[in-house]
Write a protein that holds these residues in place. Sequence first.
Motif, PDB file in Angstrom:
ATOM      1  N   THR A  24     -13.395  61.239 -98.933  1.00  0.00           N
ATOM      2  CA  THR A  24     -14.209  62.271 -98.773  1.00  0.00           C
ATOM      3  C   THR A  24     -15.557  61.272 -98.325  1.00  0.00           C
ATOM      4  OG1 THR A  24     -15.004  62.075-100.893  1.00  0.00           O
ATOM      5  CG2 THR A  24     -13.804  63.694-100.693  1.00  0.00           C
ATOM      6  N   ARG A  25     -16.802  62.541 -97.050  1.00  0.00           N
ATOM      7  CA  ARG A  25     -17.769  61.555 -96.701  1.00  0.00           C
ATOM      8  C   ARG A  25     -18.592  61.784 -98.191  1.00  0.00           C
ATOM      9  NH1 ARG A  25     -18.494  61.391 -91.625  1.00  0.00           N
ATOM     10  NH2 ARG A  25     -16.286  62.783 -90.355  1.00  0.00           N
ATOM     11  N   ASP A  26     -19.677  60.683 -97.666  1.00  0.00           N
ATOM     12  CA  ASP A  26     -21.041  60.058 -99.268  1.00  0.00           C
ATOM     13  C   ASP A  26     -21.646  61.454 -99.391  1.00  0.00           C
ATOM     14  OD1 ASP A  26     -20.723  58.100 -98.153  1.00  0.00           O
ATOM     15  OD2 ASP A  26     -22.228  57.980 -97.316  1.00  0.00           O
ATOM     16  N   GLU A  27     -21.897  61.696-100.818  1.00  0.00           N
ATOM     17  CA  GLU A  27     -21.847  63.263-101.416  1.00  0.00           C
ATOM     18  C   GLU A  27     -21.051  63.945-101.499  1.00  0.00           C
ATOM     19  OE1 GLU A  27     -25.593  62.392-102.219  1.00  0.00           O
ATOM     20  OE2 GLU A  27     -25.733  59.871-101.510  1.00  0.00           O
ATOM     21  N   VAL A  28     -19.918  63.634-101.021  1.00  0.00           N
ATOM     22  CA  VAL A  28     -19.367  65.427-100.574  1.00  0.00           C
ATOM     23  C   VAL A  28     -18.872  64.687-102.547  1.00  0.00           C
ATOM     24  CG1 VAL A  28     -17.091  66.726-100.592  1.00  0.00           C
ATOM     25  CG2 VAL A  28     -19.302  65.759 -98.900  1.00  0.00           C
ATOM     26  N   ALA A  29     -18.348  65.579-102.978  1.00  0.00           N
ATOM     27  CA  ALA A  29     -17.494  65.592-105.624  1.00  0.00           C
ATOM     28  C   ALA A  29     -16.272  65.921-104.590  1.00  0.00           C
ATOM     29  CB  ALA A  29     -18.189  66.654-105.744  1.00  0.00           C
ATOM     30  N   TRP A  30     -15.630  65.292-105.279  1.00  0.00           N
ATOM     31  CA  TRP A  30     -14.104  65.513-105.547  1.00  0.00           C
ATOM     32  C   TRP A  30     -13.973  66.997-106.692  1.00  0.00           C
ATOM     33  CZ3 TRP A  30     -11.377  60.694-106.728  1.00  0.00           C
ATOM     34  CH2 TRP A  30     -12.185  59.344-105.809  1.00  0.00           C
ATOM     35  N   SER A  31     -13.403  67.877-105.913  1.00  0.00           N
ATOM     36  CA  SER A  31     -12.660  68.959-106.856  1.00  0.00           C
ATOM     37  C   SER A  31     -11.702  69.783-105.884  1.00  0.00           C
ATOM     38  CB  SER A  31     -14.294  69.243-106.295  1.00  0.00           C
ATOM     39  OG  SER A  31     -13.818  70.772-105.348  1.00  0.00           O
ATOM     40  N   ASP A  32     -11.266  70.236-106.952  1.00  0.00           N
ATOM     41  CA  ASP A  32     -10.213  71.647-107.123  1.00  0.00           C
ATOM     42  C   ASP A  32     -10.024  72.367-105.643  1.00  0.00           C
ATOM     43  OD1 ASP A  32      -8.060  69.894-108.389  1.00  0.00           O
ATOM     44  OD2 ASP A  32      -8.326  71.226-110.380  1.00  0.00           O
ATOM     45  N   THR A  33     -11.911  72.851-106.159  1.00  0.00           N
ATOM     46  CA  THR A  33     -11.934  73.915-104.225  1.00  0.00           C
ATOM     47  C   THR A  33     -12.080  73.390-103.756  1.00  0.00           C
ATOM     48  OG1 THR A  33     -13.969  74.206-106.356  1.00  0.00           O
ATOM     49  CG2 THR A  33     -13.541  75.708-104.248  1.00  0.00           C
ATOM     50  N   LEU A  34     -12.812  72.131-103.030  1.00  0.00           N
ATOM     51  CA  LEU A  34     -12.410  71.254-101.631  1.00  0.00           C
ATOM     52  C   LEU A  34     -11.581  70.995-101.999  1.00  0.00           C
ATOM     53  CD1 LEU A  34     -13.095  70.064 -98.963  1.00  0.00           C
ATOM     54  CD2 LEU A  34     -13.808  68.010-100.923  1.00  0.00           C
ATOM     55  N   ARG A  35     -10.018  70.518-102.610  1.00  0.00           N
ATOM     56  CA  ARG A  35      -8.285  70.857-102.194  1.00  0.00           C
ATOM     57  C   ARG A  35      -7.565  71.897-101.310  1.00  0.00           C
ATOM     58  NH1 ARG A  35      -7.203  68.162-106.764  1.00  0.00           N
ATOM     59  NH2 ARG A  35      -6.841  66.143-106.320  1.00  0.00           N
ATOM     60  N   LYS A  36      -8.201  72.699-101.977  1.00  0.00           N
ATOM     61  CA  LYS A  36      -7.708  74.438-101.581  1.00  0.00           C
ATOM     62  C   LYS A  36      -8.406  74.838-100.387  1.00  0.00           C
ATOM     63  CE  LYS A  36      -7.112  79.235-102.645  1.00  0.00           C
ATOM     64  NZ  LYS A  36      -8.044  79.419-101.887  1.00  0.00           N
ATOM     65  N   LYS A  37      -9.955  74.512 -99.851  1.00  0.00           N
ATOM     66  CA  LYS A  37      -9.850  74.123 -99.012  1.00  0.00           C
ATOM     67  C   LYS A  37      -9.711  73.461 -98.010  1.00  0.00           C
ATOM     68  CE  LYS A  37     -14.021  73.584 -95.261  1.00  0.00           C
ATOM     69  NZ  LYS A  37     -15.278  73.052 -95.339  1.00  0.00           N
ATOM     70  N   LEU A  38      -9.183  72.745 -98.042  1.00  0.00           N
ATOM     71  CA  LEU A  38      -8.460  71.768 -97.231  1.00  0.00           C
ATOM     72  C   LEU A  38      -6.740  72.153 -97.179  1.00  0.00           C
ATOM     73  CD1 LEU A  38      -9.027  67.771 -98.696  1.00  0.00           C
ATOM     74  CD2 LEU A  38     -10.198  69.126 -96.668  1.00  0.00           C
ATOM     75  N   LEU A  39      -6.283  72.479 -98.121  1.00  0.00           N
ATOM     76  CA  LEU A  39      -4.763  73.251 -98.147  1.00  0.00           C
ATOM     77  C   LEU A  39      -4.791  74.633 -96.940  1.00  0.00           C
ATOM     78  CD1 LEU A  39      -2.385  72.778 -99.334  1.00  0.00           C
ATOM     79  CD2 LEU A  39      -3.041  74.861-101.042  1.00  0.00           C
ATOM     80  N   ASP A  40      -5.722  75.417 -97.202  1.00  0.00           N
ATOM     81  CA  ASP A  40      -5.788  76.947 -96.570  1.00  0.00           C
ATOM     82  C   ASP A  40      -6.141  75.930 -95.037  1.00  0.00           C
ATOM     83  OD1 ASP A  40      -5.921  77.926 -98.703  1.00  0.00           O
ATOM     84  OD2 ASP A  40      -7.939  77.871 -99.238  1.00  0.00           O
ATOM     85  N   THR A  41      -7.355  75.274 -94.689  1.00  0.00           N
ATOM     86  CA  THR A  41      -7.535  74.919 -93.529  1.00  0.00           C
ATOM     87  C   THR A  41      -6.374  74.232 -92.625  1.00  0.00           C
ATOM     88  OG1 THR A  41      -8.938  74.129 -94.012  1.00  0.00           O
ATOM     89  CG2 THR A  41      -8.606  73.484 -91.659  1.00  0.00           C
ATOM     90  N   VAL A  42      -5.312  73.728 -93.106  1.00  0.00           N
ATOM     91  CA  VAL A  42      -4.252  73.028 -92.702  1.00  0.00           C
ATOM     92  C   VAL A  42      -3.070  74.374 -92.674  1.00  0.00           C
ATOM     93  CG1 VAL A  42      -1.911  71.548 -92.964  1.00  0.00           C
ATOM     94  CG2 VAL A  42      -3.982  71.117 -94.134  1.00  0.00           C
ATOM     95  N   ARG A  43      -3.228  74.984 -93.643  1.00  0.00           N
ATOM     96  CA  ARG A  43      -2.136  76.274 -93.754  1.00  0.00           C
ATOM     97  C   ARG A  43      -2.909  76.927 -92.203  1.00  0.00           C
ATOM     98  NH1 ARG A  43      -0.461  79.605 -98.798  1.00  0.00           N
ATOM     99  NH2 ARG A  43       0.874  78.017-100.034  1.00  0.00           N
ATOM    100  N   ARG A  44      -4.194  77.347 -91.841  1.00  0.00           N
ATOM    101  CA  ARG A  44      -4.223  78.185 -90.638  1.00  0.00           C
ATOM    102  C   ARG A  44      -4.498  77.872 -89.670  1.00  0.00           C
ATOM    103  NH1 ARG A  44      -9.964  78.693 -91.650  1.00  0.00           N
ATOM    104  NH2 ARG A  44      -9.928  76.571 -90.208  1.00  0.00           N
ATOM    105  N   ASP A  45      -4.582  76.245 -89.889  1.00  0.00           N
ATOM    106  CA  ASP A  45      -4.636  75.552 -88.225  1.00  0.00           C
ATOM    107  C   ASP A  45      -2.718  75.613 -87.654  1.00  0.00           C
ATOM    108  OD1 ASP A  45      -7.134  75.025 -87.330  1.00  0.00           O
ATOM    109  OD2 ASP A  45      -5.538  73.491 -86.403  1.00  0.00           O
ATOM    110  N   ILE A  46      -2.347  74.846 -88.637  1.00  0.00           N
ATOM    111  CA  ILE A  46      -0.684  74.760 -88.200  1.00  0.00           C
ATOM    112  C   ILE A  46       0.068  75.035 -88.709  1.00  0.00           C
ATOM    113  CG2 ILE A  46       1.353  73.008 -87.919  1.00  0.00           C
ATOM    114  CD1 ILE A  46      -1.179  70.346 -88.619  1.00  0.00           C
ATOM    115  N   GLY A  47       0.016  76.133 -90.131  1.00  0.00           N
ATOM    116  CA  GLY A  47       1.263  76.923 -90.622  1.00  0.00           C
ATOM    117  C   GLY A  47       1.232  76.267 -91.575  1.00  0.00           C
TER     118      GLY A  47
END
Length: 683
Positions: free
Chosen positions: A579-602
């Motif tokens: 992650t970039r500086d100052e960005v906290a690791w969280s399950d919310t971020l994890r979910k966001k990343l997952l959703d982005t991949v799903r939305r963008d590629i499938g």
Amino acid sequence: MSQEHYTSTLTQQAGTYLPPLHGKASAWVCGNEEAEAIYMQALEKPEEFWEGRASQLLHWFKRWDKVLEADEERHKYRWFTGGKLNASFNCIDRHILIGRRNKAALIWQGEREMDVRCYTYQMLYTEVCRVAHALSSLRVRKGDRVALYMPMIPELVIAMLACARIGAIHTAIFSGYAEGGVRSRIQGAKAKIVITADAAVRAGKFKPLKANLDPILEKCPSVAHVVVVNHAELFDVKMMPNRDIWWHDLIEDFTLDVDFPCERMNSTDPLFLLHTSGSTGKPTGVLHSTGGYLTYAAHTTQWIFDMHDDDVHWCTADIGWITGHTYGVYGPLALGATVLMFEGVPTWPKPDRYWRIVEKFRVNILYTAPTVIRSLMRMGEAWAERYDLGTLRILGSVGEPISPEVWQWFYKNIGNSELPIVDTWWQTETGGAMIAPLPYATKLKPGSATKPLPGIDAAIMRDDSTPDLDGSADRRSGHLVIRKPWPGIMLGVYNDEEKYQSYFSRFGCYESGDGAEVDEDGYYWILGRIDDSINVSGHRLSTAEIEAVLVSCPEIAEAAVVPMPHALKGEAIYAYVVTRDEVAWSDTLRKKLLDTVRRDIGALASPEYIQFAEALPKTHSGKVIRRLLRKIAGGSSLEELGELTTVAHPEVIKPIIYGHQNILLGQHETASMEAEAAADGRG
Ligand code: PRX
């Protein structure tokens, strides 16, 4: 051909299976002696061999002047130059002309049991001509690209054959792809028309396609019209005036008895474009020719499946992939067989769906993928036992290595310990199977795709680009390459000559990107991709494409995606993100990343696990060392990682291993995708 000719027991000898002894007389290639003679002929006189096959299997409006024009310097291979033909004519008209108009060409089983449609060759002809007229009225001409973003419905096959009739280049996009995946493929092809449906039906749910397409099309200026099949009868489909047209409205104007004359295509004209995962974030648009591809499709279909024209052939792969093109449409229809097409998934509403279909339509050939077999195996054989699978004659597997254990389950429980299993190795780029057995001639070894087919000159290369011919040990292993051209070889990569050349740059011949071993009998054992692709449920995905989506999120500085072993999918996706500086690791971020991949590629590209890391292991020149990340994802300990002298900051490794162990304790697993994998894993 009657069934009795074929149902004979394979004989097992020390871990190998000998081909059935009966039924030889009626098989296309009967027994080892005949096969050896064919291999010899193809080796000694390849051009004679291929032209023999092209004239036996297809109708040509004009015969070719030259069998092969090879430009070895630029690695351009043009087959049957000067020849004229049409793929739609070969898949439809020809069978009508020889009196088979009332024969079933296409049987469709919808997701709902009661939804069945059957098209005879005459009916298919009528529909294909109507759609060809309709597309022509939208100014689709020879060479134009038509994108097909459609579920597994008969209209997809009709659209493909209508494009082929006109000479337009179809480009199918798997309906499981989401925004980014669809956009890049439409843009890459500069498609003039997109044909879609209101929605796909999957495991009892609607998956909107047209609504998904609308925002994408804002960034696709080449698209003049969208034709929409009213498949799921959704009420709220938004149609843009002057651009969007319902399929049924479009074809209504075209009467039933008007022939659409087939365009006389050059053998070397493209038939279709299909994207596969590349080594960059951009998909590779593989272009296939009309004459070479169709010859190779018909040739391999006939010999590998020992296909006769009264066969009911079921290739379970989605037509959005190459397997569906070659063995779900072009190969079997060129041979005049009956194709079965299924809209649904293997496990819905119950895990007996495939066996129910085999019994219902008396299927003779079942060609599927290891991931499907694994998921059905897990459900137990009782689901198959209650059905009559006695019409099956040949079983097939494609997409990834089939482990001996899965092979045995398929052989015993579905093949009643008497049917040959044809394990076929090939790729989008090869057009058809390259390494595969001839079912009534080749001795089988569970887990091996056996030997290269006649005329296919496969070899194993060492890292230093020398062929591993003798090998000091019994087994030779290295890069799998093909040294001589074959008719199914891709014509090129659409608008990307550099990418095309990259297939040949390392070894001077076609590099598959797979590793393989050859045993003492000359049998090939595929080890998997050597490049940065991942094979999830038999689907080739590019790590670079997934990484590009992850780093498109503002929180992410770096991402590395590697495969990890997975019981059901074969390989699953494991993502390391910094992650970039100052960005906290969280399950919310994890979910966001997952959703982005799903939305963008499938959904099929969703990482199984996303692990946060402080830093990634890199070489002194700053290149991420994926070899290590791959090993860690596979469960290796620090000691098992081997040589670490090339790592610039080896101290980053330990925390990554701890992070991985935490993940395996189940703390950070992303949403399980198993059901979807089973649904999508169709080769
Ligand atoms: O790694 C090999 C694997 O699938 C890759 C090709 O993927 P794609 O172009 O999507 O085409 C899939 C269907 C032909 C190959 O590079 N693969 C395919 N078939 C097999 C296989 N690996 C092992 N055994 C196979 N039978």
